[in-house]
Design a protein around this motif. Structure first.
Motif, short mmCIF file in Angstrom:
data_model
loop_
_atom_site.label_atom_id
_atom_site.label_comp_id
_atom_site.label_asym_id
_atom_site.label_seq_id
_atom_site.Cartn_x
_atom_site.Cartn_y
_atom_site.Cartn_z
N SER A 193 -4.60 0.09 20.48
CA SER A 193 -5.43 0.67 19.42
C SER A 193 -4.80 0.21 18.11
O SER A 193 -3.61 0.38 17.90
CB SER A 193 -5.48 2.19 19.44
N SER A 194 -5.61 -0.37 17.24
CA SER A 194 -5.01 -0.89 16.01
C SER A 194 -5.01 0.21 14.96
O SER A 194 -5.91 1.06 14.92
CB SER A 194 -5.78 -2.11 15.52
N PRO A 195 -4.00 0.23 14.09
CA PRO A 195 -3.93 1.25 13.06
C PRO A 195 -5.16 1.21 12.16
O PRO A 195 -5.69 0.15 11.86
CB PRO A 195 -2.68 0.86 12.27
N VAL A 196 -5.63 2.39 11.77
CA VAL A 196 -6.81 2.49 10.91
C VAL A 196 -6.42 2.09 9.49
O VAL A 196 -7.17 1.43 8.78
CB VAL A 196 -7.34 3.94 10.92
N ILE A 197 -5.24 2.52 9.08
CA ILE A 197 -4.77 2.19 7.73
C ILE A 197 -3.57 1.25 7.88
O ILE A 197 -2.61 1.57 8.57
CB ILE A 197 -4.38 3.45 6.94
N ASP A 198 -3.68 0.12 7.25
CA ASP A 198 -2.64 -0.90 7.38
C ASP A 198 -1.39 -0.48 6.59
O ASP A 198 -1.47 -0.14 5.41
CB ASP A 198 -3.17 -2.22 6.84
N LYS A 199 -0.26 -0.50 7.28
CA LYS A 199 0.99 -0.07 6.65
C LYS A 199 1.37 -0.97 5.47
O LYS A 199 2.07 -0.55 4.56
CB LYS A 199 2.09 -0.11 7.72
N ASP A 247 3.37 0.64 22.75
CA ASP A 247 3.03 -0.63 22.12
C ASP A 247 3.97 -1.77 22.57
O ASP A 247 3.52 -2.89 22.81
CB ASP A 247 3.07 -0.48 20.59
N ASN A 268 -0.30 -1.94 3.04
CA ASN A 268 -0.86 -1.58 1.74
C ASN A 268 -0.27 -0.30 1.14
O ASN A 268 -0.65 0.10 0.05
CB ASN A 268 -2.38 -1.39 1.89
N VAL A 269 0.63 0.35 1.88
CA VAL A 269 1.21 1.60 1.39
C VAL A 269 2.06 1.33 0.15
O VAL A 269 2.79 0.35 0.12
CB VAL A 269 2.06 2.24 2.52
N PRO A 270 1.95 2.17 -0.89
CA PRO A 270 2.79 1.98 -2.09
C PRO A 270 4.27 2.09 -1.72
O PRO A 270 4.61 2.57 -0.64
CB PRO A 270 2.38 3.15 -2.99
N PRO A 271 5.16 1.65 -2.62
CA PRO A 271 6.59 1.68 -2.30
C PRO A 271 7.06 3.09 -1.94
O PRO A 271 6.71 4.05 -2.64
CB PRO A 271 7.27 1.23 -3.60
N LEU A 272 7.81 3.20 -0.87
CA LEU A 272 8.30 4.51 -0.41
C LEU A 272 9.81 4.57 -0.56
O LEU A 272 10.48 3.54 -0.44
CB LEU A 272 7.91 4.73 1.05
#
Lengths: 205, 627
Positions: B355-361, B332, B363-367
Motif C-alpha cells: 500500500s503506498s503512502p497517501v501523503i509523500d514524506k 514492507d 513533501n513534509v516541511p523540515p522537522l
C-alpha cells in the motif's frame, strides 16, 4: 475488521499509556489487538511511536506504511514525521501544542505552524486542537493524551465509543489522577461535539 | 480457569513461567528484557517465588544454575549483550546440564533500539548447543515459556527462550491460566561428581550433548505434526517460505492476498534445527525464500541441508542480497525481499502489493531531529558540565588535555551536543578499563599526556566496574573515576541495586557504599559530593583530575524519573541579555531559544537549578507559584 492506529509523540507525553488504553478497549470490545511500543533509550525526550493494530486476526505489531486508519499526533512534528503511515481513508487527530527541541539538538528551524498547515492542507480528515492547552485548563498539561483519545472517540474516529473508552481509563488511571483526567476527557468531548465534518473543523477550532 | 488480558510480551513470559512453576528467578535489567523479572518480582510474594536482581548476568545465571542443581525450577533473564557477560557459565553448563529446570530468557534487539549490538541469540544457542525457542507473539511467548520449563526438565539441559523487541515490548490480548503458588517440594542438592566440571567429565559428556542435539532436532520435527509453534501451510506453487519469530507474522501479512500461492514453513523451535521436517517441506518446492531478522541463521541451516542432500533448489535470503543483513524487519521489508526474490525466480507468480503512502514524506516541511537526551534536571548533566569546566581549567592552567570514557546507561547520552563528554563507550564496565589502557600509553606518547576520566553509573559500577577499579589500582593507572550515583538503575526503569539498601522485592538489606568499595580497592583519593552546587562539583572534579594515580569522586543526586523537584525556573526577561549560555552549554530539553532572542523554560523543568547557576546575569529565577 481491521483498524490500525499510530500514536506519535515525544518521550514523556504519555504515548505508552494511550496505547495501552486503546489496546484494552479493543480487547474489551472483543477484538484481537497487538501493539508495538517505544521503551528504553529513545524514551528520553526522543521521538516515540506506538502502533496499535485491532482486528479479527492476530498480526505483526508494526503497521505497514500507507495503512494507518488513524494517526494520533501528540505533537505536530511527530504527526508529520509518521505521515507515510496514513492510509487511503485515514484520519489524523493532532495536538497543536509543539514541543520545541533544544536548538543545538534540534538542528533545523522548526516551525510548528508550517507543519500544521501542511497536515491540514494534505489530509482530508483532520482534527487539530491545542489539547495541551485544553488539558491545562482541566488541571494538568499531562492529560493531553487522554484528551486526544476522548476527541478521537467523540469524533467517531475509533471503533469504540467514548463511554467504552472511559470505562477502561477509569480502571487504568491511578485514583488520585482520575478526576483531572475525567475533566480533560469531558472537556475534549465537548470540544469535538457537534463536529460532524472534521474537514470544516480544521479551520474552525 | 483461563482469562484474557492485555499483556506485554515480557509480562506474558513471566505469567507463563509462573504457571510452569518457577521457584527462583534472577536477572539483570536490560532493554528489552526487563519486564519479565519485574513481573515475577511483583508477583513473588503472592506465589511464593524467590526473585532477585543480581549484580550482573553472569552472577544471575550462576545463581539460577545453583538453584536448578538443587532441583528447583529456575529462570534467569537478560538482554542479548547480557548473554555475552553470562557466556562463560553458559558454555560450560551445557556439558553439565541441570536437575530441576532452567530457562534463560534472552531478548534480542533488531534495529537496534536500545543496544550496543545487533546480535542474534539463535546463533548463541547453536554455539553452546542449548535449545532455543523463538516466539512470534505474546501469546506464543506465554505458551513457549511453559514449554521451555518442560523441555528443560525432561532433557536436563537449560533452554533459551529468545525474544525480539517487538515480541517483548508489544502488547496483545493473551489467554492465561490461573497460577498456583510455587511448589515448596524441591529435592535439594545431592552430592555427585557430575556437578564438578573437569576435562575428563567434559570429554565424557560431550557425546551426550551432541546426541541430545539429534534427539531434540527429531522432537522439534515431530512438533510440526502436533504443535502450533511449528507449522506448515501448503501452497499451490513450487515456491516456499520459511520464517521464525515476529518475521512469520510479517510474512503472513505480506502474502495475505496470495496466501494460497506460497508454502509457508513456520518454525518456533529454531535450535536444534528440525532437519527431518525441513527436508519433508523441501520435497514439494523448488525455490525457498527465507524471512528472518538478524543473522541468516535459518538460511544457513537450509543451505547446508540442501548441500548435504544434493537437492536442486535455490535459496533466497540475506546471503544473496534479497533481504537486509541488518536492521529490523517489517511488512514492507518482507514485501521488498519477496519481490526481489520473485524477480530471480523463473515464475509467473505475481509480485506482492505494497500500500503506498497517501501523503509523500518527501513533501513534509523540515522537522526537528529529536535524539534521545538526558532528561530535564538530570544530575548527570551537572556532573558532565562540571568536568567540562574542570577540564577547561586544566587545559588553561597546565596545558593538560582530558579524555572522557563513558559507559552504558542513561549517561551514555552525555555524548550528545553540546556536552560532548563521552569520547569512548564500548560495553558495561569498560569505561574504567579503557581509561586505564589509555593512561598506560602515555609512556609512548611525547608531550601527549592526557588526564583519563571514566564515568560510570551506580548500577554499572556494581555490574562490572569493581574488577576494573581493582586492576587500575593494582597497575597504578592514572585515572579519575566519576561515579554517577543517582541511586537507581535508571535507564531500564528504576530497579534497585546493591547501593540502595533494598532487594528486588523491597526487603531491607545492607547498603554497599560505593565510596567505601573504592577506598577498600585502594583508591587513595575518594570524595563524595551531592550535585546541588555546580561550583563545588567543578572544584571536586578538578581536584580529582589533578591527583596523580587513581582517584574517584562519587556524585550523588536524584533521578528525576523518580523524584521530580517541585520548583520550576523561569527566565526574567528584564535581566536576560540573550547570551544563550543556558541553551548552548547545557542542552537541557526544558530550555529552548525563541525567535525573540530570549530563551524560554518549558513545563518539563524539574528545578535542578543548573541553568540558574550557569546564567551570568542571574536572569533565571524560581517561578513564584512553583513551590
Amino acid at each position: 475488521m481491521k483498524f490500525d492506529i499510530l500514536i506519535a509523540g515525544v518521550g514523556g507525553q504519555g504515548v505508552v499509556l494511550a496505547s495501552r488504553l486503546l489496546a484494552t478497549a479493543a480487547m474489551d470490545a472483543g477484538f484481537h489487538v497487538t501493539t508495538a511500543e517505544t521503551i528504553g533509550m529513545a524514551q528520553r525526550e526522543g521521538s516515540v511511536t506506538s502502533h496499535i493494530r485491532i482486528g479479527d486476526e492476530v498480526c505483526g505489531s508494526l503497521i505497514p506504511s500507507g495503512n494507518a486508519d488513524l494517526i494520533i499526533g501528540l505533537e505536530p512534528a511527530e504527526a508529520a514525521r509518521n505521515i507515510h503511515f496514513l492510509g487511503m481513508n485515514g484520519s489524523i487527530v493532532v495536538n497543536e501544542h509543539a514541543v520545541m527541541p533544544s536548538v543545538l539538538n534540534g538542528c533545523v528551524e522548526y516551525d510548528p505552524y508550517q507543519v500544521l498547515e501542511f497536515l491540514k492542507g494534505n489530509c482530508r480528515d483532520i482534527l487539530s486542537v491545542d489539547f495541551t492547552q485544553l488539558a491545562k485548563q482541566a488541571g494538568t498539561y499531562r492529560a493531553a493524551n487522554v484528551a486526544m483519545l476522548a476527541a478521537a472517540a467523540g469524533a467517531d474516529l475509533i471503533p469504540f465509543s467514548s463511554g467504552d473508552l472511559w470505562n477502561v481509563l477509569e480502571k487504568m488511571v491511578p485514583e488520585k489522577y482520575r478526576d483531572v483526567n475525567r475533566k480533560a476527557f469531558d472537556m475534549s468531548l465537548e470540544r469535538v461535539s457537534g463536529i460532524k465534518n472534521p474537514e470544516q473543523q480544521a479551520m474552525d477550532v | 480457569m483461563t482469562s484474557k488480558r492485555i499483556l506485554m510480551g515480557n509480562e506474558a513470559i513471566a505469567f507463563g513461567a509462573m504457571k510452569a512453576g518457577v521457584q527462583i528467578a534472577s536477572g539483570y535489567p536490560g532493554t528489552p528484557s526487563t519486564e519479565v523479572m519485574e513481573t515475577i518480582i511483583s508477583n513473588a510474594n503472592k506465589y511464593g517465588i524467590y526473585a532477585e536482581w543480581a549484580t550482573n548476568e553472569k552472577v544471575a545465571l550462576e545463581t539460577a544454575v545453583g538453584a536448578a542443581y538443587s532441583g528447583a525450577n529456575a529462570m534467569v533473564t537478560m538482554k542479548q549483550v547480557g548473554l555475552n557477560v553470562a557466556s562463560d557459565p553458559l558454555m560450560s553448563l551445557s556439558y553439565i546440564g541441570v536437575k530441576g529446570s532452567l530457562v534463560i530468557l534472552v531478548s534480542d534487539d533488531p534495529g537496534p533500539h536500545s543496544s550496543q549490538t545487533e546480535q542474534d541469540t539463535r546463533a548463541f544457542g547453536h554455539f553452546s548447543n542449548i535449545p532455543v525457542l523463538d516466539p512470534s507473539t505474546p501469546q506464543e511467548a506465554y505458551d513457549m515459556a511453559k514449554l521451555a520449563f518442560k523441555l528443560s526438565h525432561e532433557m536436563e539441559i537449560p533452554v533459551i527462550l529468545r525474544t525480539t523487541t517487538r515480541v517483548s515490548h508489544g502488547c496483545a490480548d493473551v489467554m492465561i491460566e490461573d497460577i498456583d503458588p510455587a511448589s515448596r517440594d524441591i529435592e535439594g542438592f545431592v552430592k555427585d561428581p557430575k556437578w564438578v566440571i573437569f576435562p575428563k567429565l567434559t570429554a565424557q559428556r560431550h557425546p551426550w550433548l551432541e546426541e541430545l542435539q539429534v534427539r531434540l532436532s527429531d522432537r522439534f520435527s515431530e512438533y510440526f505434526k502436533e504443535n502450533s509453534f511449528n507449522s506448515i501451510s501448503k501452497g499451490n506453487s513450487k515456491i516456499g517460505m520459511v520464517a521464525s519469530g515476529v518475521s512469520y507474522l510479517y510474512a503472513k501479512e505480506a502474502i495475505k492476498d496470495s496466501s494460497e500461492t506460497f508454502s509457508l514453513f513456520k518454525i518456533g523451535t529454531v535450535h536444534p534445527f528440525p532437519e527431518k521436517a525441513a527436508l519433508e517441506f523441501l520435497s514439494n518446492i523448488t525455490d525457498l525464500i527465507v524471512i528472518e531478522e538478524l543473522d541468516p541463521y535459518l538460511e544457513e541451516q537450509f543451505l547446508q541441508l540442501i548441500g548435504r542432500h544434493h537437492l536442486d533448489m535455490n535459496i533466497y535470503g540475506k546471503k544473496n542480497g534479497h533481504f537486509p543483513l541488518s536492521g529490523e524487519y517489517n511488512v514492507d521489508t518482507v514485501i521488498d525481499g519477496v519481490n526481489s526474490s520473485l524477480k530471480d525466480i523463473n515464475t509467473d507468480v505475481p509480485f506482492l502489493y505494497h500500500s503506498s503512502p497517501v501523503i509523500d514524506k518527501e513533501n513534509v516541511p523540515p522537522l526537528p531531529v529529536r535524539p534521545p537526551t538526558l532528561c530535564a534536571g538530570c544530575m548527570h548533566r551537572t556532573v558532565f558540565y562540571a568536568f567540562k569546566k574542570a577540564a577547561g581549567k586544566l587545559r588553561t592552567e597546565k596545558g593538560m588535555e582530558s579524555i572522557f570514557s563513558g559507559d552504558i546507561g542513561c549517561y551514555t547520552l552525555g555524548n550528545a551536543r553540546p556536552l560532548n563528554m563521552v569520547d569512548t563507550c564500548l560495553c558495561m564496565g569498560a569505561g574504567i578499563s579503557i581509561a586505564a589502557g589509555l593512561s598506560h600509553t602515555h609512556h609512548y606518547q611525547r608531550d601527549q599526556k592526557a588526564k583519563q576520566v571514566a564515568f560510570i553509573g551506580d548500577s554499572t559500577f556494581f555490574h562490572s566496574g569493581v574488577a576494573a577499579v581493582i586492576s587500575a589500582v593494582y597497575n597504578n593507572a592514572d585515572i579519575t573515576v566519576a561515579v554517577l550515583d543517582n541511586r537507581t538503575t535508571a535507564m531500564t526503569g528504576h530497579q534497585p541495586h546493591p547501593g540502595i539498601g533494598l532487594t528486588a522485592t523491597g526487603v531491607s538489606t545492607k547498603v554497599i557504599d560505593i565510596a567505601d568499595v573504592l577506598r577498600s580497592c585502594g583508591v587513595d583519593l575518594v570524595e563524595t559530593i551531592e550535585v546541588n552546587d555546580l561550583g563545588e562539583c567543578i572544584d571536586t572534579a578538578k581536584r580529582a583530575m589533578e591527583f596523580e594515580g587513581p582517584s574517584a569522586v562519587v556524585f550523588k543526586g536524584r533521578c528525576v524519573g523518580i523524584t521530580k523537584g517541585k520548583e520550576q525556573y523561569v527566565v526574567d526577561e528584564g535581566k536576560c541579555t540573550g547570551c544563550m549560555l543556558c541553551v548552548s552549554q547545557l542542552g537541557c530539553p526544558a530550555i529552548f531559544s525563541t525567535s525573540s532572542g530570549l530563551p524560554v523554560i518549558q513545563d518539563n523543568c524539574t528545578g535542578c537549578s543548573l541553568c540558574a547557576q550557569v546564567c551570568p546575569s542571574d536572569a533565571i529565577v524560581l517561578k513564584e507559584d512553583s513551590q
